[in-house]
Design a protein around this motif. Structure first.
Motif, PDB file in Angstrom:
ATOM      1  N   VAL A 199       0.871  -1.176   0.000  1.00  0.00           N
ATOM      2  CA  VAL A 199       0.000   0.000   0.000  1.00  0.00           C
ATOM      3  C   VAL A 199       0.908   1.227   0.000  1.00  0.00           C
ATOM      4  N   GLN A 200       0.535   2.251  -0.772  1.00  0.00           N
ATOM      5  CA  GLN A 200       1.381   3.447  -0.855  1.00  0.00           C
ATOM      6  C   GLN A 200       0.669   4.612  -0.183  1.00  0.00           C
ATOM      7  N   ILE A 201       1.398   5.378   0.654  1.00  0.00           N
ATOM      8  CA  ILE A 201       0.780   6.584   1.193  1.00  0.00           C
ATOM      9  C   ILE A 201       1.658   7.806   0.899  1.00  0.00           C
ATOM     10  N   ASN A 202       1.012   8.962   0.853  1.00  0.00           N
ATOM     11  CA  ASN A 202       1.739  10.192   0.545  1.00  0.00           C
ATOM     12  C   ASN A 202       2.398  10.729   1.814  1.00  0.00           C
ATOM     13  N   ALA A 203       3.738  10.630   1.888  1.00  0.00           N
ATOM     14  CA  ALA A 203       4.441  11.051   3.096  1.00  0.00           C
ATOM     15  C   ALA A 203       4.906  12.497   3.017  1.00  0.00           C
ATOM     16  N   ASN A 204       4.574  13.171   1.898  1.00  0.00           N
ATOM     17  CA  ASN A 204       4.993  14.562   1.743  1.00  0.00           C
ATOM     18  C   ASN A 204       3.885  15.511   2.195  1.00  0.00           C
ATOM     19  N   LEU A 214      -2.569   6.559   7.084  1.00  0.00           N
ATOM     20  CA  LEU A 214      -2.090   5.297   7.646  1.00  0.00           C
ATOM     21  C   LEU A 214      -3.233   4.545   8.343  1.00  0.00           C
ATOM     22  N   LYS A 215      -4.057   5.300   9.037  1.00  0.00           N
ATOM     23  CA  LYS A 215      -5.146   4.658   9.785  1.00  0.00           C
ATOM     24  C   LYS A 215      -6.145   3.959   8.868  1.00  0.00           C
ATOM     25  N   LYS A 216      -6.311   4.532   7.668  1.00  0.00           N
ATOM     26  CA  LYS A 216      -7.233   3.911   6.709  1.00  0.00           C
ATOM     27  C   LYS A 216      -6.720   2.522   6.306  1.00  0.00           C
ATOM     28  N   VAL A 217      -5.374   2.414   6.262  1.00  0.00           N
ATOM     29  CA  VAL A 217      -4.758   1.158   5.830  1.00  0.00           C
ATOM     30  C   VAL A 217      -5.082   0.010   6.809  1.00  0.00           C
TER      31      VAL A 217
END
Ligand code: AMP
Length: 220
Positions: A199-204, A214-217
Motif C-alpha cells: 500500500v502506498q501513502i503520501n508522506a509529503n 495510515l489509519k485507513k490502511v
C-alpha cells in the motif's frame, strides 16, 4: 484488520514518527532496526562491533547480524498480537529471510493481516529533513529543527536533556544512505506488490495528515 506492518521508505520519510503513534494506538511493539543496532553498538556486543563500521559508512549491515537481531525480536511474547517493522527488510535478500522467519515464528499471521506500507516522498525534501533531525537520547522523541522544533532550543520537551544528532545524519552520509536505499531497498516495492500486500501513502504532507492515511490502511 492488519496486525503486521512493514514500513518502507527512504531515510527521513517520517516512518519512525508514524510508527511511534501507531504502536501506541494498536498496542503492538515498534521494532526499529536502526535503534536495535545502535543499542548493540552502545552495549559493545559482538553484533554491535560488526554493525558499527557499516552504519558509519551508510551501508547495510550484513544480513546475518540483522536477521539474528530481528528473528529474536519478533519471537518475543509481546509480538503475539502483531508488530511494526521499521527499517527491515531493506533488501530482497532480507525480505526472503523475513519469509523464512515467519515460517519458524511461534506467532503466525494470515496474508490479510500483513501489509507493507510505502511512505512515498520526493528525494529532494529528504536531505533537508535528515540534516535537521535531532532526537532525545533518553525518550527517543524525534524533532526537526525547522518543522517541529523543541520548545527550548536544543532540549527535549519531555526530558529536558540535550538533544543529539545521529552521526549518520550528516549530509555526506545521508547521500550514501540514499544511494543504498535506491539500490537495495527500492526493489522491495515490486517484491511486495507481487506478494499482493503493498500500500502506498503520501508522506509529503504534515504528520497528522500522514497518520490519517495510515489509519485507513489498518482496516482495509
Ligand atoms: P535507520 O535508523 O533505519 O536510518 O538505520 C541506520 C543504519 O542502520 C542504516 O543506514 C544501516 O547502516 C543500518 N540498518 C538499519 N536497518 C538495517 C537493515 N534492515 N539491514 C542492514 N542494515 C540496517
Amino acid at each position: 484488520m492488519k496486525k503486521v506492518f512493514i514500513f518502507l521508505g527512504p531515510p527521513g520519510c517520517g516512518k519512525g514518527t508514524q510508527t511511534d503513534t501507531l504502536s501506541k494506538e494498536l498496542n503492538i511493539p515498534h521494532i526499529d532496526t536502526g535503534s536495535l543496532l545502535r543499542e548493540n553498538i552502545k552495549n559493545e556486543t559482538e553484533f554491535g562491533k560488526i554493525a558499527k563500521s557499516f552504519i558509519d559508512k551508510g551501508r547495510l549491515v550484513p544480513i546475518e547480524v540483522v536477521a539474528s537481531v530481528i528473528g529474536e525480536r519478533i519471537s518475543r511474547e509481546d509480538c503475539k498480537t502483531g508488530y511494526i517493522l521499521d527499517g527491515f527488510p531493506r533488501s530482497i535478500e532480507q525480505a526472503e529471510s523475513l519469509k523464512a522467519m515467519w515460517e519458524k515464528s511461534p506467532y503466525k499471521f494470515e496474508k490479510e493481516e500483513k501489509v507493507a506500507v510505502y511512505f512515498d516522498i520526493p528525494t529532494d525534501v529528504l536531505v533537508e529533513r535528515l540534516v535537521n533531525r535531532r532526537s532525545c537520547p533518553v525518550c527517543g522523541k524525534i524533532y526537526n529543527l525547522k518543522s517541529s522544533a523543541p520548545k527550548v532550543e536544543g532540549k527535549c520537551d519531555i526530558c529536558n536533556v540535550e538533544l543529539i544528532q545521529r552521526k549518520d545524519d550528516t549530509e555526506e552520509t545521508a547521500v550514501l544512505r540514499f544511494e543504498t536505499y535506491n539500490r537495495e531497498t527500492k526493489p522491495l516495492l515490486d517484491f511486495y506488490q507481487n506478494e499482493g500486500i503493498l500500500v502506498q501513502i503520501n508522506a509529503n504532507q504534515g504528520i497528522d495528515a500522514v497518520y490519517s492515511e495510515l489509519k485507513k490502511v489498518i482496516n482495509d
